[in-house]
Design a protein around this motif. Structure first.
Motif, mmCIF file in Angstrom:
data_model
loop_
_atom_site.group_PDB
_atom_site.id
_atom_site.type_symbol
_atom_site.label_atom_id
_atom_site.label_comp_id
_atom_site.label_asym_id
_atom_site.label_seq_id
_atom_site.Cartn_x
_atom_site.Cartn_y
_atom_site.Cartn_z
ATOM 1 N N MET A 25 5.146 21.600 0.111
ATOM 2 C CA MET A 25 4.422 20.437 -0.393
ATOM 3 C C MET A 25 3.528 20.843 -1.554
ATOM 4 S SD MET A 25 5.669 18.296 1.769
ATOM 5 C CE MET A 25 4.747 16.787 1.540
ATOM 6 N N ILE A 26 3.589 20.067 -2.640
ATOM 7 C CA ILE A 26 2.762 20.331 -3.816
ATOM 8 C C ILE A 26 2.061 19.030 -4.193
ATOM 9 C CG2 ILE A 26 2.757 21.090 -6.216
ATOM 10 C CD1 ILE A 26 5.446 22.510 -5.546
ATOM 11 N N PRO A 27 0.747 18.937 -4.087
ATOM 12 C CA PRO A 27 -0.186 19.917 -3.544
ATOM 13 C C PRO A 27 0.017 20.064 -2.044
ATOM 14 C CG PRO A 27 -1.324 17.852 -3.920
ATOM 15 C CD PRO A 27 0.071 17.687 -4.440
ATOM 16 N N ASN A 28 -0.675 21.023 -1.427
ATOM 17 C CA ASN A 28 -0.421 21.298 -0.009
ATOM 18 C C ASN A 28 -1.031 20.262 0.928
ATOM 19 O OD1 ASN A 28 -3.054 22.064 -0.335
ATOM 20 N ND2 ASN A 28 -2.810 24.104 0.529
ATOM 21 N N ARG A 29 -1.890 19.377 0.430
ATOM 22 C CA ARG A 29 -2.402 18.256 1.223
ATOM 23 C C ARG A 29 -2.947 17.191 0.282
ATOM 24 N NH1 ARG A 29 -7.748 17.652 2.555
ATOM 25 N NH2 ARG A 29 -9.171 19.061 1.518
ATOM 26 N N ILE A 30 -2.994 15.956 0.753
ATOM 27 C CA ILE A 30 -3.598 14.864 -0.017
ATOM 28 C C ILE A 30 -4.553 14.098 0.884
ATOM 29 C CG2 ILE A 30 -1.668 14.639 -1.613
ATOM 30 C CD1 ILE A 30 -0.866 12.078 -0.131
ATOM 31 N N ALA B 254 -5.081 8.387 -3.257
ATOM 32 C CA ALA B 254 -3.887 8.134 -2.448
ATOM 33 C C ALA B 254 -4.159 6.978 -1.500
ATOM 34 C CB ALA B 254 -3.509 9.381 -1.656
ATOM 35 N N THR B 255 -3.169 6.113 -1.341
ATOM 36 C CA THR B 255 -3.311 5.018 -0.390
ATOM 37 C C THR B 255 -3.058 5.538 1.023
ATOM 38 O OG1 THR B 255 -0.979 4.397 -0.501
ATOM 39 C CG2 THR B 255 -2.459 3.391 -2.135
ATOM 40 N N LYS B 256 -3.386 4.724 2.012
ATOM 41 C CA LYS B 256 -3.150 5.115 3.401
ATOM 42 C C LYS B 256 -1.663 5.357 3.649
ATOM 43 C CE LYS B 256 -7.080 2.678 5.414
ATOM 44 N NZ LYS B 256 -7.498 1.606 6.336
ATOM 45 N N ILE C 274 5.013 7.769 -16.344
ATOM 46 C CA ILE C 274 5.663 7.438 -15.084
ATOM 47 C C ILE C 274 5.259 8.466 -14.042
ATOM 48 C CG2 ILE C 274 7.876 7.176 -13.897
ATOM 49 C CD1 ILE C 274 9.053 6.333 -16.597
ATOM 50 N N TYR C 275 4.610 7.998 -12.980
ATOM 51 C CA TYR C 275 4.142 8.863 -11.898
ATOM 52 C C TYR C 275 4.602 8.293 -10.561
ATOM 53 C CZ TYR C 275 1.107 11.396 -15.091
ATOM 54 O OH TYR C 275 0.634 12.183 -16.102
ATOM 55 N N PRO C 276 5.814 8.625 -10.122
ATOM 56 C CA PRO C 276 6.234 8.147 -8.807
ATOM 57 C C PRO C 276 5.385 8.806 -7.727
ATOM 58 C CG PRO C 276 7.815 9.722 -9.659
ATOM 59 C CD PRO C 276 6.826 9.460 -10.757
ATOM 60 N N ASP C 277 5.329 8.177 -6.561
ATOM 61 C CA ASP C 277 4.510 8.729 -5.482
ATOM 62 C C ASP C 277 5.031 10.086 -5.028
ATOM 63 O OD1 ASP C 277 2.806 6.539 -5.495
ATOM 64 O OD2 ASP C 277 4.064 5.434 -4.093
ATOM 65 N N PHE C 278 6.336 10.192 -4.831
ATOM 66 C CA PHE C 278 6.913 11.452 -4.354
ATOM 67 C C PHE C 278 8.205 11.768 -5.085
ATOM 68 C CE2 PHE C 278 4.468 9.771 -0.817
ATOM 69 C CZ PHE C 278 3.719 10.870 -0.446
ATOM 70 N N VAL D 47 6.012 4.502 -2.575
ATOM 71 C CA VAL D 47 5.513 3.926 -1.324
ATOM 72 C C VAL D 47 4.777 2.631 -1.643
ATOM 73 C CG1 VAL D 47 3.958 4.297 0.636
ATOM 74 C CG2 VAL D 47 5.293 6.204 -0.284
ATOM 75 N N LYS D 48 5.100 1.582 -0.896
ATOM 76 C CA LYS D 48 4.413 0.300 -1.041
ATOM 77 C C LYS D 48 3.652 0.017 0.252
ATOM 78 C CE LYS D 48 5.955 -0.387 -5.067
ATOM 79 N NZ LYS D 48 5.081 0.010 -6.133
ATOM 80 N N ASP D 49 2.374 -0.231 0.140
ATOM 81 C CA ASP D 49 1.527 -0.500 1.303
ATOM 82 C C ASP D 49 1.424 -1.997 1.539
ATOM 83 O OD1 ASP D 49 0.671 2.131 2.119
ATOM 84 O OD2 ASP D 49 -0.412 2.214 0.224
ATOM 85 N N VAL D 50 2.447 -2.541 2.172
ATOM 86 C CA VAL D 50 2.460 -3.956 2.502
ATOM 87 C C VAL D 50 2.556 -4.078 4.014
ATOM 88 C CG1 VAL D 50 3.683 -6.139 2.215
ATOM 89 C CG2 VAL D 50 3.622 -4.498 0.332
ATOM 90 N N PRO D 51 1.566 -4.695 4.653
ATOM 91 C CA PRO D 51 1.641 -4.864 6.105
ATOM 92 C C PRO D 51 2.839 -5.745 6.478
ATOM 93 C CG PRO D 51 -0.560 -5.360 5.298
ATOM 94 C CD PRO D 51 0.323 -5.203 4.095
#
Length: 75
Positions: A4-9, A15-17, A47-51, A65-69
């Protein structure tokens, strides 16, 4: 465990939940043949995709990633 790069977020890194949950799931769920970048720019554009995930056998996966309940989704 994936590389993982970075090793944690964290949420302090804007970063969103959902991104934090996805990051943790990818880190734990993928083997060490995967390389996963979080918020890595592509090319000379904004352009910066989440992953971005890379595996020698499976290739390249770009994940947004989309944070939609679920309660907000309608069919």
């Amino acid at each position: 465990m994936a590389i993982m790069i970075p090793n944690r977020i964290t949420s302090e890194m804007r970063a969103t939940k959902g991104e934090v949950k996805t990051f943790n799931a990818l880190a734990k769920g993928l083997d060490n043949n995967w390389i996963v970048w979080y918020d890595m720019g592509i090319g000379n554009t904004e352009i910066y995709p989440d992953f971005i995930l890379i595996h020698l056998q499976y290739g390249l996966i770009v994940l947004e990633v989309k944070d939609v309940p679920f309660k907000n989704l309608k069919s």
